[in-house]
Write a protein that holds these residues in place. Sequence first.
Motif, PDB file in Angstrom:
ATOM      1  N   ALA A 182       0.903  -1.548  -0.015  1.00  0.00           N
ATOM      2  CA  ALA A 182       0.500  -0.335   0.001  1.00  0.00           C
ATOM      3  C   ALA A 182       0.743   1.339   0.217  1.00  0.00           C
ATOM      4  O   ALA A 182       0.363   2.338  -1.246  1.00  0.00           O
ATOM      5  CB  ALA A 182      -1.130   0.194   0.691  1.00  0.00           C
ATOM      6  N   PHE A 183       1.659   1.108   0.702  1.00  0.00           N
ATOM      7  CA  PHE A 183       2.560   2.376   1.059  1.00  0.00           C
ATOM      8  C   PHE A 183       3.710   2.326  -0.606  1.00  0.00           C
ATOM      9  O   PHE A 183       3.531   3.986  -0.968  1.00  0.00           O
ATOM     10  CB  PHE A 183       4.214   1.497   1.569  1.00  0.00           C
ATOM     11  CG  PHE A 183       5.308   3.231   1.567  1.00  0.00           C
ATOM     12  CD1 PHE A 183       4.521   4.739   2.118  1.00  0.00           C
ATOM     13  CD2 PHE A 183       6.426   2.693   1.365  1.00  0.00           C
ATOM     14  CE1 PHE A 183       5.999   5.353   2.121  1.00  0.00           C
ATOM     15  CE2 PHE A 183       7.914   3.839   1.141  1.00  0.00           C
ATOM     16  CZ  PHE A 183       7.480   5.232   1.861  1.00  0.00           C
ATOM     17  N   VAL A 219       1.095   4.334  -2.720  1.00  0.00           N
ATOM     18  CA  VAL A 219       0.763   5.862  -2.746  1.00  0.00           C
ATOM     19  C   VAL A 219       2.342   6.570  -3.200  1.00  0.00           C
ATOM     20  O   VAL A 219       2.883   7.458  -4.209  1.00  0.00           O
ATOM     21  CB  VAL A 219       0.922   5.610  -1.037  1.00  0.00           C
ATOM     22  CG1 VAL A 219       0.486   7.566  -0.558  1.00  0.00           C
ATOM     23  CG2 VAL A 219      -0.041   5.360  -0.825  1.00  0.00           C
ATOM     24  N   ILE A 233       1.615   6.991  -7.188  1.00  0.00           N
ATOM     25  CA  ILE A 233       0.644   7.447  -6.988  1.00  0.00           C
ATOM     26  C   ILE A 233       1.522   9.818  -6.967  1.00  0.00           C
ATOM     27  O   ILE A 233       1.222  10.233  -8.293  1.00  0.00           O
ATOM     28  CB  ILE A 233      -0.346   7.708  -6.363  1.00  0.00           C
ATOM     29  CG1 ILE A 233      -1.593   6.484  -6.257  1.00  0.00           C
ATOM     30  CG2 ILE A 233      -1.588   9.006  -6.742  1.00  0.00           C
ATOM     31  CD1 ILE A 233      -2.344   6.096  -5.507  1.00  0.00           C
ATOM     32  N   TRP A 234       1.898   9.974  -6.200  1.00  0.00           N
ATOM     33  CA  TRP A 234       2.696  11.008  -5.914  1.00  0.00           C
ATOM     34  C   TRP A 234       3.481  10.923  -7.021  1.00  0.00           C
ATOM     35  O   TRP A 234       3.619  11.920  -7.899  1.00  0.00           O
ATOM     36  CB  TRP A 234       4.132  10.766  -4.899  1.00  0.00           C
ATOM     37  CG  TRP A 234       4.666  11.961  -4.656  1.00  0.00           C
ATOM     38  CD1 TRP A 234       3.697  13.451  -4.150  1.00  0.00           C
ATOM     39  CD2 TRP A 234       6.239  12.341  -5.150  1.00  0.00           C
ATOM     40  NE1 TRP A 234       4.926  13.776  -4.761  1.00  0.00           N
ATOM     41  CE2 TRP A 234       5.928  13.132  -4.892  1.00  0.00           C
ATOM     42  CE3 TRP A 234       6.437  11.326  -5.109  1.00  0.00           C
ATOM     43  CZ2 TRP A 234       7.208  14.249  -4.914  1.00  0.00           C
ATOM     44  CZ3 TRP A 234       7.976  11.329  -4.859  1.00  0.00           C
ATOM     45  CH2 TRP A 234       8.746  12.787  -5.082  1.00  0.00           C
ATOM     46  N   ALA A 249      -5.256   6.249 -10.834  1.00  0.00           N
ATOM     47  CA  ALA A 249      -5.231   6.180  -8.505  1.00  0.00           C
ATOM     48  C   ALA A 249      -6.484   6.536  -8.514  1.00  0.00           C
ATOM     49  O   ALA A 249      -6.883   5.897  -7.171  1.00  0.00           O
ATOM     50  CB  ALA A 249      -4.699   7.560  -8.792  1.00  0.00           C
ATOM     51  N   PRO A 301      -7.135   1.526  -7.996  1.00  0.00           N
ATOM     52  CA  PRO A 301      -5.506   1.355  -7.673  1.00  0.00           C
ATOM     53  C   PRO A 301      -5.538  -0.522  -7.370  1.00  0.00           C
ATOM     54  O   PRO A 301      -4.044  -0.781  -6.735  1.00  0.00           O
ATOM     55  CB  PRO A 301      -5.174   1.804  -6.353  1.00  0.00           C
ATOM     56  CG  PRO A 301      -6.313   2.540  -5.925  1.00  0.00           C
ATOM     57  CD  PRO A 301      -7.873   2.161  -7.115  1.00  0.00           C
TER      58      PRO A 301
END
Length: 212
Positions: free
Chosen positions: A133-134, A137, A140-141, A157, A160
């Motif tokens: 999950a990290f 993220v 996505i960034w 996004a 996901p």
Amino acid sequence: MPTEHAQQALNILRDGSQFKWYVIPLLALVVYVYSHEIEKKNWNVVFAGLAYWGLDWFNEIWNSLVFHFSNYAPCWGAPGGGTAYLLLIGLNIEICFMFSIAGVAMSKTLPADRAMKILGIPNRAFHAVTGAAFCVVVEIWLHSVGALTWDWPWWNARNPWLIFLLGYLPFFVVSYWVHDMKTLRQKATVVGAIFAVDIVGLVLFGAVLGWI
């Protein structure tokens, strides 16, 4: 016809003129990380890191083949960010070095007690899910700043789950599985098989057939 992002990546794919000298200290960092763990004979971490890295190469190969067969776009591309070298359409040298040591770092956070639970969840499963999950993220960034590109409507996004399930969760599951194997022979066999598949894919699809 390739998307604009895919064409941007093709324009710099394996272009040696992109080279930048910071690649050398990054390589030195990778060598140091593994040398340090080997010196301590921390084989669980060494093989977990290699398994993680090998799974990333496998993902990058099928991602390249998605572009080849669609002639539209890979699931993820890496044309942005001023890379020093783009190895495959979605894999630059910086990402490659990062994944080569990410598994080492992640496996070092595992509790020694394999039976311990976190929030009622087996700790290996908890770490695999939260680690994946990290990474989603972070991806996505990276997309939001233009370093990674997505052109398919089912890989973004707003959706996901494929990124989580295909992009990252297998890295952690396999890496932790290898970490916990009882013998060095088992670890070496699995890691060797992963890299054998990667090498065959790169040679067959890349060098022989010219697909990636």
